[in-house]
Write a protein that holds these residues in place. Structure first.
Motif, PDB file in Angstrom:
ATOM      1  N   GLN A 106       0.846  -1.184   0.000  1.00 21.07           N
ATOM      2  CA  GLN A 106       0.000   0.000   0.000  1.00 21.07           C
ATOM      3  C   GLN A 106       0.887   1.243   0.000  1.00 21.07           C
ATOM      4  O   GLN A 106       1.946   1.265   0.642  1.00 21.07           O
ATOM      5  CB  GLN A 106      -0.906   0.005   1.226  1.00 21.07           C
ATOM      6  CG  GLN A 106      -1.939  -1.102   1.228  1.00 21.07           C
ATOM      7  CD  GLN A 106      -2.791  -1.053   2.473  1.00 21.07           C
ATOM      8  OE1 GLN A 106      -3.602  -0.153   2.657  1.00 21.07           O
ATOM      9  NE2 GLN A 106      -2.605  -2.042   3.338  1.00 21.07           N
TER      10      GLN A 106
ATOM     11  N   LYS B 217       0.653   3.972   1.527  1.00 19.60           N
ATOM     12  CA  LYS B 217       0.880   4.540   2.852  1.00 19.60           C
ATOM     13  C   LYS B 217       1.852   3.709   3.692  1.00 19.60           C
ATOM     14  O   LYS B 217       2.395   4.201   4.684  1.00 19.60           O
ATOM     15  CB  LYS B 217      -0.435   4.696   3.606  1.00 19.60           C
ATOM     16  CG  LYS B 217      -1.170   3.394   3.871  1.00 19.60           C
ATOM     17  CD  LYS B 217      -2.512   3.662   4.526  1.00 19.60           C
ATOM     18  CE  LYS B 217      -3.298   2.376   4.745  1.00 19.60           C
ATOM     19  NZ  LYS B 217      -4.639   2.657   5.312  1.00 19.60           N
ATOM     20  N   ASN B 218       2.094   2.458   3.299  1.00 19.27           N
ATOM     21  CA  ASN B 218       2.985   1.582   4.065  1.00 19.27           C
ATOM     22  C   ASN B 218       4.332   1.346   3.399  1.00 19.27           C
ATOM     23  O   ASN B 218       5.136   0.565   3.905  1.00 19.27           O
ATOM     24  CB  ASN B 218       2.309   0.223   4.290  1.00 19.27           C
ATOM     25  CG  ASN B 218       1.054   0.324   5.141  1.00 19.27           C
ATOM     26  OD1 ASN B 218       0.923   1.236   5.955  1.00 19.27           O
ATOM     27  ND2 ASN B 218       0.131  -0.607   4.952  1.00 19.27           N
TER      28      ASN B 218
ATOM     29  N   ARG C 275       5.472   6.642  -0.529  1.00 17.15           N
ATOM     30  CA  ARG C 275       4.468   7.045   0.465  1.00 17.15           C
ATOM     31  C   ARG C 275       3.847   8.388   0.113  1.00 17.15           C
ATOM     32  O   ARG C 275       2.653   8.616   0.306  1.00 17.15           O
ATOM     33  CB  ARG C 275       5.087   7.128   1.865  1.00 17.15           C
ATOM     34  CG  ARG C 275       5.384   5.790   2.504  1.00 17.15           C
ATOM     35  CD  ARG C 275       5.570   5.935   4.024  1.00 17.15           C
ATOM     36  NE  ARG C 275       6.561   6.949   4.367  1.00 17.15           N
ATOM     37  CZ  ARG C 275       7.868   6.733   4.458  1.00 17.15           C
ATOM     38  NH1 ARG C 275       8.349   5.521   4.185  1.00 17.15           N
ATOM     39  NH2 ARG C 275       8.692   7.707   4.798  1.00 17.15           N
ATOM     40  N   SER C 276       4.660   9.283  -0.423  1.00 14.79           N
ATOM     41  CA  SER C 276       4.160  10.628  -0.728  1.00 14.79           C
ATOM     42  C   SER C 276       3.108  10.619  -1.834  1.00 14.79           C
ATOM     43  O   SER C 276       2.344  11.574  -1.959  1.00 14.79           O
ATOM     44  CB  SER C 276       5.321  11.538  -1.143  1.00 14.79           C
ATOM     45  OG  SER C 276       5.819  11.180  -2.435  1.00 14.79           O
TER      46      SER C 276
ATOM     47  N   GLU D 193       0.499   9.044  -1.881  1.00 17.84           N
ATOM     48  CA  GLU D 193      -0.843   8.888  -1.325  1.00 17.84           C
ATOM     49  C   GLU D 193      -1.452  10.222  -0.903  1.00 17.84           C
ATOM     50  O   GLU D 193      -2.652  10.304  -0.645  1.00 17.84           O
ATOM     51  CB  GLU D 193      -0.812   7.947  -0.117  1.00 17.84           C
ATOM     52  CG  GLU D 193      -2.186   7.399   0.230  1.00 17.84           C
ATOM     53  CD  GLU D 193      -2.354   7.128   1.728  1.00 17.84           C
ATOM     54  OE1 GLU D 193      -3.365   6.504   2.073  1.00 17.84           O
ATOM     55  OE2 GLU D 193      -1.507   7.542   2.521  1.00 17.84           O
ATOM     56  N   ALA D 194      -0.664  11.279  -0.821  1.00 21.50           N
ATOM     57  CA  ALA D 194      -1.167  12.561  -0.320  1.00 21.50           C
ATOM     58  C   ALA D 194      -2.349  13.058  -1.148  1.00 21.50           C
ATOM     59  O   ALA D 194      -2.414  12.855  -2.361  1.00 21.50           O
ATOM     60  CB  ALA D 194      -0.040  13.592  -0.340  1.00 21.50           C
TER      61      ALA D 194
ATOM     62  N   THR E  47      -8.707  10.357  10.061  1.00 21.01           N
ATOM     63  CA  THR E  47      -8.852   8.899  10.079  1.00 21.01           C
ATOM     64  C   THR E  47      -9.202   8.438  11.481  1.00 21.01           C
ATOM     65  O   THR E  47      -8.664   8.956  12.469  1.00 21.01           O
ATOM     66  CB  THR E  47      -7.560   8.203   9.618  1.00 21.01           C
ATOM     67  OG1 THR E  47      -6.475   8.645  10.447  1.00 21.01           O
ATOM     68  CG2 THR E  47      -7.245   8.527   8.170  1.00 21.01           C
TER      69      THR E  47
ATOM     70  N   ASN F   8      -7.596   1.830  -0.583  1.00 21.00           N
ATOM     71  CA  ASN F   8      -6.193   1.610  -0.240  1.00 21.00           C
ATOM     72  C   ASN F   8      -5.363   1.348  -1.492  1.00 21.00           C
ATOM     73  O   ASN F   8      -5.093   0.187  -1.845  1.00 21.00           O
ATOM     74  CB  ASN F   8      -6.069   0.431   0.725  1.00 21.00           C
ATOM     75  CG  ASN F   8      -6.680   0.714   2.075  1.00 21.00           C
ATOM     76  OD1 ASN F   8      -6.137   1.492   2.857  1.00 21.00           O
ATOM     77  ND2 ASN F   8      -7.827   0.102   2.344  1.00 21.00           N
TER      78      ASN F   8
ATOM     79  N   HIS G 212      -2.402   0.634  -4.005  1.00 24.05           N
ATOM     80  CA  HIS G 212      -1.134  -0.057  -3.797  1.00 24.05           C
ATOM     81  C   HIS G 212      -0.354  -0.137  -5.098  1.00 24.05           C
ATOM     82  O   HIS G 212      -0.866   0.183  -6.178  1.00 24.05           O
ATOM     83  CB  HIS G 212      -1.341  -1.433  -3.163  1.00 24.05           C
ATOM     84  CG  HIS G 212      -2.032  -2.449  -4.036  1.00 24.05           C
ATOM     85  ND1 HIS G 212      -2.481  -3.657  -3.574  1.00 24.05           N
ATOM     86  CD2 HIS G 212      -2.354  -2.453  -5.365  1.00 24.05           C
ATOM     87  CE1 HIS G 212      -3.035  -4.360  -4.556  1.00 24.05           C
ATOM     88  NE2 HIS G 212      -2.954  -3.646  -5.654  1.00 24.05           N
TER      89      HIS G 212
END
Length: 682
Positions: free
Chosen positions: A65, A67-68, A75-76, A78-79, A204, A250, A252
């Motif tokens: 994912q 975020k993981n 990771r960025s 997902e912003a 969240t 989510n 990925h």
């Protein structure tokens, strides 16, 4: 291929058949096979071969994912690129630290909105502090907030998909609504039911804990406030907690070696970057791609819509394919005002009837002479009932013989459809080699069907290149491009159309699926409960040990291609349960109710679901993908306990009509059978 491998790849070895109900491709009763039997047998062998190429021992863990991800760059991605942080930070806080609310709903997409509206309509959330919605996005819409890629449309007819059309009076512009229109409709719903001041965006829900003493939920929330301000933690109390996660929440990416080293621009389709591409969510003129070499990884439902848009603007387009999609005709057209008034929205209850009609067509349950109201490519999918169920053939006995007959029947129903889809590729795509690679060799129910009158045509353009990885996926990434089969393809921009985590992960546990740690009576985790005994619900919406907690069903609920229908079924049922419990509490002089399913009732429902699960034996022949959690659901467990748990995670097998009728009868009976209601008197 070993017997075990054959079984996992769609060749039914439990009764010595080939999955079409025959032995060695012969016809019934030992007669010579027909040409159709032979063609189907050959196709099934091809299905098995293609699926085996894609089966990987790591299953869903071959993805991460956003975020993981270990890489900060990944990771960025997902912003939220759409949130107006300054405007949101300037508004009064919709959720106050330490406050108590009657209903807290995790989710402000179509699901959260539907639950909120039904609660308001039932008179259960009429006060100013009665209801709050929490969502990670910067606005209403769920998947339609996040996904704003060029070409975005709903793939189900908008007249059946867009919720509350009858109540809002809105007329969709086209048969298949665009992303901007779908997002606007979410705002329309929020405005009509006064929800704009009752939602906390960019937030969240981290965890919920049941408080035995106070008889309510302790909800921990983290609100993000943009890059310029620190996030804040909030704790509230909720008398009822409802988790309404969407299916596509989510995003990925595959774990491609060196992906974060790519020096060009890179983004995920769920967070489209118009600063790179040019244009905007309402303007698909991608002038920023002119003169650029653009690669896109993935050929699922999203890429089917995106690729034609890239082809209009980029200098070169490279489409990296692991598994081709089955691409059916679309037939987009504007809504005809006269047809709308006289044939579509022409009576009270028209939308519910239309939703039911779509389901009936897919489940082979239309009555003789009954009109196919939708009449599009969806309703021509002969075998799609394999994933949503049907009452046409009754409950399938879990014996090798009966399962073999059932699988044979569904494959035979499906075969003309898949053959037509493959023939369509040959009719459209000029280059024979490209056409061969674009053909989907799996049954129609194994991956989300797609619909386009532009995607296949794009591969006739000289600057659009299909890079078929033959089921393996991309080998690696470099600073300058992607590597497949030892060849590097230089790119300036990389689009990750690589999908989302499957909702089937962990048997559909509402905790993992919603990304919330849920602790019920005695501090028991719902995820641990699911891991220990498997799915355990009443009607797919509540589970014992977690009073006043509800969720939209996936496991042990109803399946349909129209997710709005599924949300509506869950919302209507949950609101009835809560309303009846609250009325009971009021009659007995209490201030509120605590309602919880009994272990006996959820076990009875789970056993009923499990007893019907043989219907879905057809899923065993599928290629790995989103629906089966990248093949993790395909194998036959050798441990009886694991097989037991797997069967419990099925959806209702007898079609949507029998499911909704079952719930209607339950509500009409009125006793809340299987639920314990405790009256709270303080």
């Amino acid at each position: 291929m070993t017997a075990t491998e054959a079984d996992q790849n769609g060749v039914n070895t439990t009764n010595g058949t080939n999955g079409s109900g025959n032995t060695d491709g012969h016809g019934a009763n030992g007669s010579l096979p027909s040409q159709e039997d032979l063609a189907l047998y050959t196709a099934q062998q091809k299905y098995a071969q293609e699926a085996s190429k894609r089966l990987r021992p790591e299953g869903a863990s071959q993805f991460v994912q956003l975020k993981n991800a270990d890489s900060s760059r990944i990771r960025s991605l997902e912003a939220d690129p759409w949130a107006d942080h300054a405007a949101l930070n300037a508004k009064p806080a919709a959720v106050k630290d330490g406050a108590t609310y009657k209903f807290v709903i995790a989710g402000a997409g179509y699901g959260g909105l539907l639950f909120a509206v039904r609660l308001i309509q039932a008179g259960l959330a009429s006060g100013p502090e009665d209801i709050r919605l929490i969502d990670a996005a910067g606005g209403f819409g769920g998947t339609w907030w996040w996904n704003r890629y060029p070409g975005l449309h709903c793939d189900v007819e908008s007249y059946t998909y867009m919720p509350l059309l009858e109540e809002t009076g809105y007329v969709p512009k086209k048969k298949y609504a665009s992303g901007p229109e779908l997002r606007e409709h979410a705002d329309r719903i929020a405005t009509q039911w006064n929800l704009h001041g009752k939602v906390l965006f960019r937030a969240t829900v981290r965890s919920v804990h049941w408080d035995e003493e106070k008889q309510d939920w302790h909800v921990r929330i983290t609100e993000g406030r943009g890059p310029e301000e620190e996030s804040r933690d909030i704790e509230v109390r909720a008398k009822y907690f409802i988790a309404v996660s969407g299916l596509f929440s989510n995003p990925h990416v595959p774990k491609i070696p060196g992906l974060d080293s790519f020096a060009g621009q890179m983004f995920h389709t769920a967070r489209w970057n118009y600063h790179v591409s040019g244009g905007g969510p309402d303007d698909w003129a991608l002038k920023g791609l002119e003169g650029k070499r653009v690669g896109i990884i993935g050929t699922g439902a999203t890429a089917i819509q995106v690729v034609p848009q890239l082809a209009r603007w980029a200098k070169e387009v490279y489409v990296f394919q692991r598994t081709p999609s089955a691409v059916n005709w679309r037939g987009q057209r504007a809504t005809d005002p006269e047809e709308w008034k006289t044939k579509i929205a022409n009576k009270k209850g028209w939308q519910a009837e239309r939703m039911a009609n779509l389901n009936a067509a897919l489940s082979h349950e239309l009555k003789d002479g009954e009109e196919d109201m939708i009449n599009d490519a969806w309703t021509k999918l002969g075998g799609y009932c394999a994933t949503i169920g049907s009452s046409k053939w009754g409950i399938i006995e879990p014996t090798p013989e009966k399962i073999g007959e059932h699988v044979a029947r569904i494959y035979k129903l499906d075969f003309p459809c898949t053959e037509a889809t493959r023939a369509r590729v040959d009719d459209i795509v000029a280059d024979p080699k490209t056409a061969a690679s674009l053909k989907a060799w799996y049954p129609s129910w194994c991956k989300r069907p797609t619909f386009s009158d532009e995607y296949l045509q794009a591969f006739n353009l000289p600057h659009v290149h299909l890079i078929d990885t033959d089921g393996k996926g991309v080998d690696s990434a470099t600073s300058s491009g992607l590597v497949v089969g030892g060849s590097e393809y230089p790119l300036d921009v990389l689009v990750l159309s690589t999908g989302f985590r499957s909702p089937a992960v962990a048997g559909g546990s509402p905790g993992i699926r919603n990304g919330i740690e849920m602790y019920g009576r005695g501090g028991v985790s719902v995820d641990n409960k699911w891991q220990d005994v498997g799915a355990a619900t009443l009607h797919g919406v509540c589970t014992s040990g977690f009073p006043n907690l509800f969720f939209n069903g996936v496991a042990q609920s109803v399946g349909a291609p129209n997710y709005s229908f599924m949300l509506g079924v869950s919302a209507t049922h949950v609101v009835h349960i809560v309303g009846e419990a609250e009325r009971r509490a009021a009659r007995e002089g209490g201030s509120r109710a605590v309602v919880e399913v009994t272990k006996e009732a959820e076990e009875a429902w789970s056993m009923e679901i499990m007893g019907h699960a043989a219907f879905f034996a057809t899923m065993m022949g599928c290629t790995p993908g989103y629906i089966n959690s990248e093949g993790e659901s395909l194998g036959v467990p050798t441990d009886p306990k694991e097989m037991f748990k797997k069967s419990r995670a099925s959806v209702w097998s007898q079609g949507t009509a029998t499911f909704t009728r079952r719930l209607e009868e339950y509500r009409a009976e009125g006793s809340l059978r299987g639920l314990e209601v405790t009256v709270v008197r303080v």
